[in-house]
Design a protein around this motif. Structure first.
Motif, PDB file in Angstrom:
ATOM      1  N   SER A  54       0.803  -1.233   0.000  1.00 28.82           N
ATOM      2  CA  SER A  54       0.000   0.000   0.000  1.00 28.82           C
ATOM      3  C   SER A  54       0.830   1.274   0.000  1.00 28.82           C
ATOM      4  N   ASP A  57      -1.369   3.370  -4.342  1.00 27.73           N
ATOM      5  CA  ASP A  57      -2.779   3.032  -4.462  1.00 27.73           C
ATOM      6  C   ASP A  57      -3.060   2.408  -5.825  1.00 27.73           C
ATOM      7  N   PRO A  78      -0.382  -8.595  -4.268  1.00 26.24           N
ATOM      8  CA  PRO A  78      -1.583  -7.846  -3.908  1.00 26.24           C
ATOM      9  C   PRO A  78      -2.764  -8.313  -4.751  1.00 26.24           C
ATOM     10  N   ARG A  79      -3.949  -8.340  -4.170  1.00 24.25           N
ATOM     11  CA  ARG A  79      -5.140  -8.569  -4.986  1.00 24.25           C
ATOM     12  C   ARG A  79      -5.394  -7.289  -5.764  1.00 24.25           C
ATOM     13  N   ASN A 222      -4.747  -1.538  -6.358  1.00 24.41           N
ATOM     14  CA  ASN A 222      -4.869  -2.363  -5.157  1.00 24.41           C
ATOM     15  C   ASN A 222      -6.359  -2.480  -4.826  1.00 24.41           C
ATOM     16  N   SER A 223      -6.896  -3.678  -4.848  1.00 28.74           N
ATOM     17  CA  SER A 223      -8.345  -3.830  -4.720  1.00 28.74           C
ATOM     18  C   SER A 223      -8.863  -3.405  -3.349  1.00 28.74           C
ATOM     19  N   ARG A 224      -8.023  -3.505  -2.317  1.00 32.39           N
ATOM     20  CA  ARG A 224      -8.439  -3.014  -0.990  1.00 32.39           C
ATOM     21  C   ARG A 224      -8.671  -1.512  -1.051  1.00 32.39           C
ATOM     22  N   TRP A 225      -7.750  -0.820  -1.729  1.00 32.46           N
ATOM     23  CA  TRP A 225      -7.919   0.627  -1.875  1.00 32.46           C
ATOM     24  C   TRP A 225      -9.150   0.936  -2.717  1.00 32.46           C
ATOM     25  N   ASP A 227     -11.869  -0.815  -3.093  1.00 33.76           N
ATOM     26  CA  ASP A 227     -13.085  -1.077  -2.319  1.00 33.76           C
ATOM     27  C   ASP A 227     -13.379   0.059  -1.341  1.00 33.76           C
ATOM     28  N   GLY A 228     -12.332   0.655  -0.790  1.00 29.01           N
ATOM     29  CA  GLY A 228     -12.523   1.705   0.209  1.00 29.01           C
ATOM     30  C   GLY A 228     -12.630   3.102  -0.347  1.00 29.01           C
TER      31      GLY A 228
END
Length: 404
Positions: A54, A57, A78-79, A222-225, A227-228
């Protein structure tokens, strides 16, 4: 005044980082209330690693790499999702002056025709009696590796037996050629032009000849980023699309080359960047050649993340032993590219977009208007050997390649 969205993006010093650079430097990101921070890196592995932890992004990244990460082929992994492409084409296969001289004697085409050059290279290899030529690519999971292998294989050259293929960072390619470490390489610009201008190299063929209108770099997220931060991602896609239009305008090519030439970005002379933007390339021996659609930043749905592109990359991973073919693996590759996010984000710009998310690759032999309005033109998108890839019949395509 603080922007609503702070986004950090990694990139490599390549011409096809142009859309990100223009988005920042021409204010398109700021217009979308984005503070865009661009961080230059030296290798794709570092880009991947910094996405994983991370530090970034989003990133300018190789088209197959997010698929490889999601398939667990590379670590840290990273996903990732790909909601946008960063243009079509932009690569070339470059060889040493000596190899080109041998190829020319064996019938290589001055117009860099992929078929003629491939057959000539095969004759050169045959004449060497087992001495293998060495080629460099920028990463195992790269369009460069897969298009080089496709070209070689379709030309009767076994990429794993008849030549050696190794990995080098793009900035090291030309010097490795001069030193004799490699005999040729497949890389993005400006490294082919620099090899011709300063290292006595010669282009052998170009990506636009191997597979017309073919994918290259994408926006890896980055899929976490993602999503958020859905609003920030949508704003970024709008900024990048607007930047792609600006980059595509021939009136802006010189200014774009000057921006890319800055030390913070590609950091190479203007004369090494303009050729790929104009399509008038130095090919070797003081010769130039006009190459249609060498690098396409906006036309032909160049920024659309086609699922058929993702699946073609997947078939090459299977073909060259990087992954076993299963329905689950195919679904992971398919789901990595996200045209749904692209459509949703760009709806506000009222741009013409493909109605479908996949197409039969290689089917369009000429430029073809699509959609009811005819406002969007696609193609030609043909493979040089006449091949077709139907994303609805991946099994048959993989089986046919295994027999070749």
């Amino acid at each position: 005044m603080t922007s609503s969205h702070q986004i950090t993006a990694g990139f490599l010093p390549l011409l096809d980082s142009a859309i990100l650079v223009a988005a920042k430097e021409k204010g398109f990101a700021a217009e979308q209330d984005i503070e865009l921070r661009l961080v230059r890196e030296r290798s794709w592995a570092t880009i991947r690693d910094r996405l994983a932890v991370s530090h970034f992004d989003v990133a300018h990244i190789l088209g197959p790499m997010p698929i490889a990460c999601n398939l667990g082929l590379t670590a840290p992994a990273p996903r990732m999702i790909v909601p946008m492409a960063l243009g079509l084409g932009g690569n070339a296969v470059t060889v040493s002056a000596d190899v080109w001289s041998e190829m020319a004697a064996c019938g290589a085409s001055p117009d860099l025709d992929a078929h003629a050059s491939g057959l000539a290279l095969r004759r050169v290899i045959d004449n060497r009696n087992g001495e293998r030529l060495r080629f460099g690519v920028v990463h195992p999971y790269s369009g460069h590796n897969y298009e080089l292998r496709y070209w070689l294989s379709a030309s009767g050259i076994d990429p794993d037996k008849d030549v050696e293929i190794g990995v080098l960072p793009p900035p090291d390619m030309a010097d490795a050629l001069t030193s004799g470490l490699i005999d040729g390489y497949c890389a993005g610009e400006p490294w082919n032009t620099l090899g011709v201008l300063h290292n006595r190299a010669h282009l052998a063929t170009v990506k636009a000849a191997i597979w017309k209108s073919s994918p290259e770099k994408v926006l890896g997220v980055n899929s976490r980023w993602a999503d958020g931060h859905p609003e920030a991602l949508a704003a970024l896609l709008r900024a990048l699309y607007t930047a792609s239009r600006w980059c595509a305008d021939i009136r802006n090519h010189e200014e774009l080359a000057k921006l890319l030439a800055k030390p913070a970005y590609v950091d190479r002379p203007l004369e090494s960047l303009l050729p790929a933007l104009t399509g008038l390339l130095h090919i070797g021996g003081k010769e130039t050649l006009s190459i249609k659609d060498f690098f396409v930043p906006n036309a032909k749905a160049a920024t659309f993340p086609w699922k058929s592109h993702a699946l073609w990359f997947y078939t090459q991973m299977v073909r060259w032993g990087h992954i076993r073919h299963t329905a689950e693996h195919q679904q992971i590759a398919n789901d990595t590219y996200r045209p749904d996010i692209y459509r949703s984000a760009l709806k506000a710009l009222d741009v013409s977009m493909p109605a479908a998310s996949s197409k039969v690759e290689g089917a369009l032999k000429v430029e073809t208007p699509v959609g009811s309005s005819g406002a969007l033109t696609l193609g030609p998108d043909g493979f040089f050997d006449g091949g077709l890839f139907d994303p609805d019949d991946v099994d048959s395509y993989i089986a046919s390649q295994a027999r070749r």
